[in-house]
Design a protein around this motif. Structure first.
Motif, short mmCIF file in Angstrom:
data_model
loop_
_atom_site.label_atom_id
_atom_site.label_comp_id
_atom_site.label_asym_id
_atom_site.label_seq_id
_atom_site.Cartn_x
_atom_site.Cartn_y
_atom_site.Cartn_z
N ARG A 2 13.16 38.27 43.64
CA ARG A 2 13.25 38.32 42.21
C ARG A 2 12.30 39.33 41.64
N ALA A 10 17.30 31.53 39.98
CA ALA A 10 18.24 30.52 39.52
C ALA A 10 18.49 29.49 40.61
N SER A 309 20.25 33.94 42.85
CA SER A 309 20.29 35.35 42.49
C SER A 309 19.52 36.17 43.51
N VAL A 318 24.17 37.95 41.86
CA VAL A 318 24.04 36.52 41.59
C VAL A 318 25.33 35.83 42.03
N ASP A 340 18.11 41.72 33.75
CA ASP A 340 19.15 41.37 34.72
C ASP A 340 20.47 41.10 34.02
N TYR A 343 23.19 38.24 35.56
CA TYR A 343 23.06 36.84 35.14
C TYR A 343 23.80 36.61 33.83
#
Length: 476
Positions: A2, A10, A309, A318, A340, A343
């Motif tokens: 991330r 997530a 993700s 994702v 991002d 998402y």
């Protein structure tokens, strides 16, 4: 992995049982045309260079498509290879569970039972179990191992060897901490128990069983996978940051079409790689957390979904599965930025399956980078103004106590101090995840450049003021 300025990983939960267990819920199946129309609108509004996506329901792919271009200039299609970064973790966990189904691995046995080479400068490492690796509760942490050494490894055996001098951040099983090392160790475990290279084991144990013929681990694809980074709104082609990409934490390369087959299997439909019991274990969070094994729990658009993700430095992805309705979703892009968009696009796809027309996402990246560009311009202008007015500043402060003058200079030097500790405070914001200067030249480039401009402006102003102050003092 991330990115430091994105939302946390997530997560989601699912309950699985025998057969195609996730029944038809209140959601509706959107038409391929509706999905395609939304994706095109989202693609235009986000300004992404290239994107692929897939929606599944039950045992079928409802729609898979690609939009935009690759760095090479080719058009992106549903069959374009994409790096999926940490989405890879769910695949690695599935490979481990195939070994569990065969009775060759037990989740609650220590990792060292199957991987004697897994040794650290911490006796507690000998108690880390396979389940704890997959649940990210092992105690492994970026803060206590040499991440740089692991990234210089060329094999999974070398990767595990690079952990020898590391320690655990806590007791195994005591707390959850996201750490890529867990899944790269898990990949080495697959290699040793299976007896084959991790790439070959994944091909036969997961990809091959699901008909994912275009998927692989590492860079074994038919063409280069250069991507893009966003710099003040402009997409700049970049080669992915060098590092170890053959492991289980983020090494999978796949396509929207292949992801459709994977998502179908995760709902209990179609060809399977796991028994129903093992699929349920794969999706069940460990006690006290909402993270399972490469999956976790998150509520999106009012529905509890399985989500994970992934972010590299030139790719973003994702995936999500709705346990109540049997829908699956995946969005992948060949780009990375401070915001991002994958998402946001996923949220719209989920809304479509509720029978609602989603608002096309977009503007987050553009507005964030516009604000940074304006900040850089203001800082540049203030730097010029500070240099030009340094003489007047020096004359006003001539003869005053040195500490008072020094105090007045502190303000303009704050950006330089922040820049000097840039990687440290970014690492702090990421809960201790290792961060390098090279990484800061990829998707965080707009922030890095803005901070560098502000630091340069402050240093120029401070230097000019000190020079003028010295000149004023020498004339008296």
């Amino acid at each position: 992995m991330r990115k430091p300025f994105l939302a946390a990983l997530a997560l989601s939960l699912v309950v699985a049982c025998a057969g195609p267990a996730w029944g038809e819920g209140p959601a509706t199946t959107p038409t391929p045309a509706a999905i395609d129309g939304y994706l095109r609108e989202a693609f235009d509004s986000t300004g992404l260079p290239g994107m692929s996506a897939v929606v599944t329901h039950g045992d079928r792919i409802v729609h898979a498509t690609g939009l935009g271009r690759e760095a090479s200039g080719r058009s992106v299609t549903a069959d374009t290879p994409m790096r999926v970064a940490s989405v890879s973790k769910s695949f690695t966990a599935a490979a481990i569970m195939t070994l569990v189904d065969e009775g060759r691995v037990a989740l609650d046995q220590p990792v060292a039972t199957y991987l004697p080479e897994f040794r650290m400068a911490d006796p507690r490492a000998g108690r880390v179990t396979v389940r704890q690796l997959l649940n990210q509760t092992s105690g492994l942490s970026d803060r206590t191992v040499d991440i740089g050494a692991t990234q210089r490894a060329r094999t999974l055996a070398g990767y595990v060897a690079a952990l020898r001098h590391g320690t655990l951040a806590g007791e195994p099983g005591a707390h959850w901490e996201y750490c890529n090392v867990n899944y790269d160790v898990a990949a080495r475990l697959v290699e040793v128990v299976d007896g084959r290279d991790f790439t070959d084991a994944m091909r036969d144990r997961v990809f091959g069983r699901l008909g994912m013929g275009a998927s692989a681990v590492g860079d074994r694809v038919v063409r280069p996978l250069d991507g893009f980074v966003s710099v003040y709104g402009a997409w700049v082609p970049r080669t992915e940051l060098p590092g170890f990409r053959g492991g289980g934490a983020g090494g999978v390369v796949t396509t929207a079409s292949d992801m459709g087959r994977w998502l179908i299997s995760q709902t209990g439909y179609g060809p399977q790689v796991l028994t129903p019991a093992s699929l349920a274990v794969l999706h069940e969070p460990s006690p006290g957390t909402d993270y399972a094994m490469g999956w976790g729990e998150e509520v999106l658009e009012g529905r509890k979904l399985l989500v994970h993700s992934g972010n590299l430095f030139t790719y973003t992805a994702v995936q999500a599965v709705d346990p109540a309705t049997g829908f699956g979703f995946a969005v992948m892009t060949n780009s990375a930025s401070l915001h991002d968009d994958t998402y946001d696009i996923l949220l719209g796809l989920v809304a479509l399956t509720d029978g609602r027309r989603p608002t096309a996402p977009g503007g987050g990246r553009q507005m964030t980078e516009l604000a940074l560009a304006l900040t850089a311009l203001v800082a540049f202008g203030l730097g010029i103004l500070g240099v030009l007015r340094s003489g007047r500043w020096a004359r006003r402060r001539a003869g005053r106590a040195w500490w008072w003058t020094a105090l007045r200079l502190v303000g303009v030097l704050v950006p330089a101090a922040v820049l000097a500790t840039y990687t440290q405070w970014v690492s702090f914001l990421m809960n201790g995840r290792a961060v390098t200067w090279a990484q800061m030249t990829y998707f965080p480039a707009p922030l890095t450049i803005t901070l560098a401009v502000a630091a340069a402006a402050g240093l120029a102003t401070a230097t000019a003021r000190l020079a003028r102050l010295r000149s004023v003092g020498s004339t008296k």
